[in-house]
Design a protein around this motif. Structure first.
Motif, PDB file in Angstrom:
ATOM      1  N   PRO A  52      23.910 -30.323  -5.937  1.00 33.07           N
ATOM      2  CA  PRO A  52      23.710 -29.193  -5.012  1.00 33.07           C
ATOM      3  C   PRO A  52      22.432 -28.400  -5.283  1.00 33.07           C
ATOM      4  O   PRO A  52      21.732 -28.010  -4.345  1.00 33.07           O
ATOM      5  N   SER A  53      22.098 -28.156  -6.558  1.00 34.70           N
ATOM      6  CA  SER A  53      20.901 -27.359  -6.860  1.00 34.70           C
ATOM      7  C   SER A  53      19.633 -28.093  -6.445  1.00 34.70           C
ATOM      8  O   SER A  53      18.691 -27.485  -5.922  1.00 34.70           O
ATOM      9  N   GLU A  54      19.596 -29.424  -6.651  1.00 32.30           N
ATOM     10  CA  GLU A  54      18.425 -30.192  -6.253  1.00 32.30           C
ATOM     11  C   GLU A  54      18.369 -30.359  -4.742  1.00 32.30           C
ATOM     12  O   GLU A  54      17.281 -30.330  -4.154  1.00 32.30           O
ATOM     13  N   ARG A  55      19.517 -30.527  -4.109  1.00 26.18           N
ATOM     14  CA  ARG A  55      19.535 -30.657  -2.655  1.00 26.18           C
ATOM     15  C   ARG A  55      19.016 -29.385  -1.999  1.00 26.18           C
ATOM     16  O   ARG A  55      18.346 -29.428  -0.960  1.00 26.18           O
ATOM     17  N   ARG A  56      19.299 -28.252  -2.602  1.00 24.68           N
ATOM     18  CA  ARG A  56      18.803 -26.981  -2.068  1.00 24.68           C
ATOM     19  C   ARG A  56      17.275 -26.950  -2.092  1.00 24.68           C
ATOM     20  O   ARG A  56      16.628 -26.488  -1.146  1.00 24.68           O
ATOM     21  N   ILE A  57      16.686 -27.460  -3.166  1.00 23.56           N
ATOM     22  CA  ILE A  57      15.220 -27.505  -3.259  1.00 23.56           C
ATOM     23  C   ILE A  57      14.652 -28.445  -2.199  1.00 23.56           C
ATOM     24  O   ILE A  57      13.682 -28.117  -1.506  1.00 23.56           O
ATOM     25  N   ALA A  58      15.254 -29.625  -2.074  1.00 24.77           N
ATOM     26  CA  ALA A  58      14.773 -30.597  -1.083  1.00 24.77           C
ATOM     27  C   ALA A  58      14.848 -30.004   0.321  1.00 24.77           C
ATOM     28  O   ALA A  58      13.936 -30.193   1.141  1.00 24.77           O
ATOM     29  N   ARG A  59      15.911 -29.289   0.609  1.00 27.60           N
ATOM     30  CA  ARG A  59      16.061 -28.676   1.930  1.00 27.60           C
ATOM     31  C   ARG A  59      15.015 -27.596   2.170  1.00 27.60           C
ATOM     32  O   ARG A  59      14.535 -27.417   3.289  1.00 27.60           O
ATOM     33  N   LEU A  60      14.672 -26.857   1.122  1.00 24.01           N
ATOM     34  CA  LEU A  60      13.647 -25.823   1.274  1.00 24.01           C
ATOM     35  C   LEU A  60      12.303 -26.454   1.625  1.00 24.01           C
ATOM     36  O   LEU A  60      11.600 -25.997   2.536  1.00 24.01           O
ATOM     37  N   PHE A  61      11.933 -27.519   0.902  1.00 27.27           N
ATOM     38  CA  PHE A  61      10.692 -28.224   1.238  1.00 27.27           C
ATOM     39  C   PHE A  61      10.750 -28.737   2.678  1.00 27.27           C
ATOM     40  O   PHE A  61       9.790 -28.589   3.451  1.00 27.27           O
ATOM     41  N   ALA A  62      11.864 -29.376   3.025  1.00 26.33           N
ATOM     42  CA  ALA A  62      12.004 -29.939   4.371  1.00 26.33           C
ATOM     43  C   ALA A  62      11.904 -28.859   5.438  1.00 26.33           C
ATOM     44  O   ALA A  62      11.327 -29.086   6.514  1.00 26.33           O
ATOM     45  N   LEU A  63      12.437 -27.681   5.154  1.00 23.66           N
ATOM     46  CA  LEU A  63      12.376 -26.579   6.115  1.00 23.66           C
ATOM     47  C   LEU A  63      10.927 -26.214   6.425  1.00 23.66           C
ATOM     48  O   LEU A  63      10.557 -26.051   7.595  1.00 23.66           O
ATOM     49  N   PHE A  64      10.098 -26.106   5.394  1.00 19.15           N
ATOM     50  CA  PHE A  64       8.702 -25.747   5.617  1.00 19.15           C
ATOM     51  C   PHE A  64       7.975 -26.843   6.400  1.00 19.15           C
ATOM     52  O   PHE A  64       7.185 -26.552   7.307  1.00 19.15           O
ATOM     53  N   GLY A  65       8.254 -28.109   6.059  1.00 21.77           N
ATOM     54  CA  GLY A  65       7.608 -29.196   6.789  1.00 21.77           C
ATOM     55  C   GLY A  65       8.012 -29.239   8.245  1.00 21.77           C
ATOM     56  O   GLY A  65       7.171 -29.447   9.135  1.00 21.77           O
ATOM     57  N   LEU A  66       9.294 -29.019   8.520  1.00 22.81           N
ATOM     58  CA  LEU A  66       9.794 -29.064   9.892  1.00 22.81           C
ATOM     59  C   LEU A  66       9.267 -27.896  10.713  1.00 22.81           C
ATOM     60  O   LEU A  66       8.793 -28.077  11.844  1.00 22.81           O
ATOM     61  N   VAL A  67       9.331 -26.690  10.156  1.00 19.42           N
ATOM     62  CA  VAL A  67       8.859 -25.512  10.890  1.00 19.42           C
ATOM     63  C   VAL A  67       7.365 -25.632  11.173  1.00 19.42           C
ATOM     64  O   VAL A  67       6.887 -25.272  12.254  1.00 19.42           O
TER      65      VAL A  67
END
Length: 516
Positions: A289-304
């Motif tokens: 979960p802690s690593e998935r949260r980081i991956a999602r944060l990166f993905a959020l910036f790329g998508l936005v």
């Protein structure tokens, strides 16, 4: 892996990644491209040197690039090295810090894989070799994401959130499109990512602290604290769909941004691989979960970021470089995913995807038009070789070569005017080829009567010489092969004669007719 060994392995990521990156930058090297942007950045750097304190206008106001460039000019003198050095430093700091942090926060293998995916990307390898605001902006944004990811991972300190905001402020001063990253921070605030939402206001404070310094400075210097925004609003307010056709395959306005990501050589296979793997990494259970949260944060910036560029279609050209932040995020997710798949025993799949990505990156860099400014470099070399003579050329070639020529004081001996009998005239073939067929025929008819003094044609680039020896050139239309292997048709230096002076043509806005 013991903690000490893990830390050592993490710190070893930077020299390995930067060494590979240096090889790819050398392979994709351009050095100078005679665009308006480069002329603006150089003018901005000279402004800080010659007219301190300085403001400038569109392009010259990009202080995170122009001030370091001014320092590079002072330290290294006028030249291509001073133009390129700031972007190289920004990029090296970003990829080094990103790799080391991922190496320590996740694993050395993830940091190494993500770093290698970034530095081998054709867009990065080529853009890092020229004066470029995209590298500056993208580096600042990615460093901000690293600080936010460190905070989300479990150390939500004031310094990390505020520092991320400061970096986003610097990115905004580089180019106003960094507001897309601010939107991503707002989205992160809404999602939360496991930290108290009030902490995101610290990022807003860091951003405003940087911007406030500029607002005060501009108010003092120009009387308008929003001078930057006025420049951005009034510069090139609309772009036609025809402008997007340059180097792009377009199918429909709603799909064009995605098509740009999927079929341009600047990204090769990156988004074909990163989109499915990124979804798997962020949505599935492959990560803790802690690593998935980081991956999602990166993905959020790329998508936005990608959505922001797509939403401004009409105000921005769909140039692949505008998607750099999304591409950097995609590279991180690809590298991370490949490591996870390897650990799950999917060695063959990782080998296919990894080698496919690398081969695509090499091919994408190989077919990049690195001879775009060959005519301008040839003009400089010919002017060097003939110190006592004036050389005339078309206005577009002169404009694009002006900064390059100014480095050596040669700009005074190049004239953007119609040829004069007895004088030298440089014909930049692509400028003629860009004319209508009828006009091009008339131009080449006029040139045929002039005395040919010298000719320069770019060398065939690697690996096209090998491919030609294997007969690959016979398997495709000649026009396609020529554009891939030698995209620039070369230049010819003539001594103008009055013969045939009645056969005029026009290159740019200047007539080509011998004047007695």
């Amino acid at each position: 892996m013991p903690a000490v060994e893990a830390r050592f392995a993490a710190w070893m990521i930077s020299p390995v990644v930067l060494a590979v990156g240096a090889l790819f930058v050398a392979y994709g090297w351009i050095g100078y491209i005679g665009s308006d942007d480069v002329a603006w950045y150089y003018a901005g750097a000279r402004g800080w040197i010659d007219s301190f304190p300085y403001v400038g206008g569109h392009g010259t106001i990009r202080t995170p690039l122009t001030i370091p460039m001014a320092l590079a000019v002072v330290a290294l003198g006028l030249g291509i090295a001073a133009l390129v050095l700031p972007g190289l430093v920004y990029g090296a700091v970003m990829v080094g810090a990103l790799g080391v942090w991922l190496g320590r926060a996740v694993s050395p293998a993830v940091g190494l894989a993500a770093g290698l995916a970034i530095v081998t990307m054709p867009l990065v390898a080529v853009q890092a070799s020229i004066a470029n605001i995209d590298i500056v902006e993208g580096s600042a944004v990615m460093l901000a994401v690293v600080l936010l990811a460190a905070a989300v991972r479990g150390r939500p300190s004031v310094e990390l959130f505020f520092g991320a905001g400061v970096l986003l402020g610097i990115a905004f001063l580089a180019r106003e499109t960094a507001v897309f990253a601010v939107v991503a921070v707002i989205a992160a605030f809404i999602i939360g990512f496991g930290v108290a939402r009030w902490r995101y206001f610290l990022s807003g404070a860091g951003f405003l602290a940087v911007w406030l310094v500029e607002l005060v400075y501009l108010a003092i210097m120009t009387g308008d604290p929003l001078y930057r925004l006025a420049l951005a609003r009034n510069h090139d307010p609309s772009q036609s769909r025809a402008a997007n056709l340059e180097g792009n395959l377009l199918v429909h306005p709603a799909l064009d941004p995605l098509v740009v990501l999927l079929v341009n050589q600047e990204f090769a296979l990156l988004f074909w691989i990163s989109i499915p793997l990124g979804i798997w990494l962020c949505v599935g259970t492959a990560l803790a979960p802690s690593e998935r949260r980081i991956a999602r944060l990166f993905a959020l910036f790329g998508l936005v970021w990608a959505l922001g560029v797509a939403a401004l279609d009409g105000a921005l050209v769909l140039n692949p470089r505008y998607f750099l932040v999304s591409a950097l995020v995609a590279a991180v997710l690809v590298g991370w995913s490949l490591v996870v798949l390897w650990r799950r025993g999917r060695h063959r799949l990782v080998a296919v995807l990894g080698l496919g990505l690398l081969a695509g990156n090499i091919a994408g860099t190989a077919i990049e038009n690195r001879d775009f400014s060959f005519g301008e470099f040839a003009l400089r070399d010919l002017a060097r070789a003939r110190p006592g003579e004036i050389i005339a050329t078309d206005h577009e070639t002169w404009r694009r070569a002006e900064t390059l020529l100014a480095f050596e004081g040669l700009d005074r001996r190049i004239e953007p005017e119609a040829p004069v009998a007895g004088r030298l005239y440089l014909v930049n073939r692509p400028r003629v080829a860009a004319l209508t067929p009828e006009m091009a025929q008339r131009c080449f008819g006029a040139f045929a009567s002039w005395e040919r003094i010298a000719e320069a044609v770019p060398e065939r680039r690697f690996p096209f010489g090998i491919l030609a020896a294997l007969g690959v050139d016979r398997l495709m239309p000649e026009r396609w092969w020529r554009r891939l292997a030698t995209p620039h048709e070369g230049v010819v230096l003539y001594r103008v004669t009055a013969t045939g002076s009645d056969r005029a043509c026009t290159i740019g806005d200047r007539p080509v007719r011998a004047r007695p």
